[in-house]
Scaffold this active site. Structure first.
Site, short mmCIF file in Angstrom:
data_model
loop_
_atom_site.label_atom_id
_atom_site.label_comp_id
_atom_site.label_asym_id
_atom_site.label_seq_id
_atom_site.Cartn_x
_atom_site.Cartn_y
_atom_site.Cartn_z
N ASP A 16 39.76 40.24 27.69
CA ASP A 16 40.27 39.29 28.67
C ASP A 16 40.33 40.00 30.02
O ASP A 16 41.04 40.99 30.17
CB ASP A 16 41.65 38.78 28.24
CG ASP A 16 42.09 37.57 29.04
OD1 ASP A 16 42.02 37.62 30.29
OD2 ASP A 16 42.52 36.56 28.42
N ASP B 174 40.24 34.14 35.77
CA ASP B 174 40.64 34.51 34.42
C ASP B 174 39.55 34.14 33.41
O ASP B 174 39.26 32.95 33.24
CB ASP B 174 41.95 33.76 34.13
CG ASP B 174 42.62 34.14 32.83
OD1 ASP B 174 42.11 35.01 32.12
OD2 ASP B 174 43.67 33.52 32.53
N HIS C 204 46.21 27.18 31.28
CA HIS C 204 47.27 27.14 32.30
C HIS C 204 46.69 26.95 33.69
O HIS C 204 45.51 27.24 33.93
CB HIS C 204 48.04 28.46 32.27
CG HIS C 204 47.13 29.65 32.26
ND1 HIS C 204 46.67 30.23 33.40
CD2 HIS C 204 46.55 30.34 31.23
CE1 HIS C 204 45.85 31.24 33.07
NE2 HIS C 204 45.76 31.32 31.76
N HIS D 133 49.88 32.73 35.60
CA HIS D 133 50.21 31.60 34.73
C HIS D 133 51.05 30.62 35.54
O HIS D 133 52.23 30.85 35.78
CB HIS D 133 51.01 32.05 33.50
CG HIS D 133 50.19 32.84 32.52
ND1 HIS D 133 50.74 33.77 31.68
CD2 HIS D 133 48.86 32.83 32.26
CE1 HIS D 133 49.78 34.31 30.94
NE2 HIS D 133 48.63 33.76 31.27
N GLU E 259 41.66 28.36 27.75
CA GLU E 259 41.34 29.40 26.78
C GLU E 259 41.62 28.87 25.38
O GLU E 259 42.66 28.29 25.13
CB GLU E 259 42.12 30.69 27.05
CG GLU E 259 43.60 30.52 27.24
CD GLU E 259 44.23 31.78 27.86
OE1 GLU E 259 44.07 32.85 27.28
OE2 GLU E 259 44.88 31.65 28.92
N GLU F 182 37.48 32.03 27.14
CA GLU F 182 38.22 31.49 28.28
C GLU F 182 37.36 31.39 29.52
O GLU F 182 36.54 32.26 29.79
CB GLU F 182 39.43 32.40 28.58
CG GLU F 182 40.22 31.96 29.81
CD GLU F 182 41.55 32.70 29.95
OE1 GLU F 182 41.66 33.83 29.47
OE2 GLU F 182 42.46 32.11 30.56
MN MN Z 1 44.51 32.77 30.80
MN MN Z 2 42.81 35.43 30.21
#
Ligand code: MN
Ligand code: MN
Length: 286
Positions: free
Chosen positions: A84, A95, A155, A163, A188, A280
């Protein structure tokens, strides 16, 4: 707002290049410490900053593991490795995450998370309701024979907030919030052959600025200053603070956590030890 979107778009551009760079690094007999640091350095080289320490979470660890200062973990054949990566420009994070099964072309859990994410992305536009996204994700994953991780979510993303509102759960719900034009969202999908719940594990390697609080040690005050000036209040790890010795760093961090100045992100482990895959993507709506 326009200027903010430019920062996000620059972060996206760097992220695209970094993801391509990162995938070939995820291979057998490689130390995850070296992988994380190579990826983080690549982000800096391209003019961004890591928005958080690169997360490399293996098998039943779903998320939030980043290599320790002297981490000895090495990837082995069959490991299901979730990577990630956050790239930020002026505090605006992009992200993304992918999963690789070491020594294999793919894995059914990876295929399921990637397929469900594709289905979610197809309907993510202005006016789409959160429950509609969650429903398509869980249905797609269940139809492929797996569970989603019910207590993990996509998110919103805002400057200095990795977030933000709303949460977009992997599992069905009745949340009526709508996606808004000009806003940034990360979706994600976590798939598992386990029960579909993650619990907090250890050791905690990811920390984040929470608020200014009086602390006794100058090292603690120094960390607080760095989290604001260098890390833009986004998550960080011990590896990134090289000016304080590891022993003092631990003591200072403990003081900051106890004072409520720093929050922690412990690794999240599937409670029935099921394997977990994650895919994601981040999108700007409209
Ligand atoms: Mn995320
Ligand atoms: Mn992430």
């Amino acid at each position: 707002m326009e200027e903010l979107l430019e920062h996000f778009k620059k972060a996206e551009k760097i992220s695209t290049e970094v993801i391509q760079f990162a995938k070939p690094l995820i291979k057998q007999d490689t130390k995850i410490l070296d992988i994380a640091e190579t990826i983080e350095n690549k982000i800096r080289e391209l003019g961004g900053k890591p928005a958080w320490p690169v997360n490399i979470s293996i098998n039943d660890i779903a998320a939030h593991y980043t290599p320790e200062i002297n981490d000895t973990i090495v990837l082995k054949e069959g490991d299901l490795v979730k990577v990630d990566i956050g790239v930020q420009v002026n505090g605006c994070p992009w992200d993304r995450a992918f999963t690789i099964c070491i020594g294999k072309k793919s894995h059914p859990l990876i295929d399921a998370s990637s397929k469900a994410l594709d289905e979610a992305l197809k309907i993510m536009k202005a006016g789409t309701k959160v429950y509609e996204i969650s429903e398509i994700v869980e249905t797609t994953v269940n139809n492929l024979g797996f569970n989603v991780v019910r207590n993990l979510s996509g998110h919103g993303i805002e400057q200095y907030h990795q977030h933000a509102h709303p949460m977009i759960p992997n599992s069905k719900n009745t949340i009526q919030d709508e996606l808004e034009s000009g806003k940034v969202y990360a979706m994600e999908v976590f798939t598992t052959n386990g029960s579909g719940v993650v619990i907090e594990s250890s050791p905690t390697g990811i920390f984040k600025y929470h608020g200014d609080k009086p602390v006794r040690l100058w090292e603690a005050r120094k960390i607080l200053e760095i989290t604001k000036n260098e890390f833009d209040q986004l998550p960080f790890c011990k590896r990134w603070i090289k000016t304080i010795t590891p022993l003092k760093l631990d003591i200072a961090l403990r003081q900051l956590i106890e004072a409520g100045a720093i929050e922690t992100y412990p690794p999240l482990k599937e409670q029935s030890n099921g394997l977990v895959a994650q895919t994601e993507e981040t999108v700007i709506i409209g």
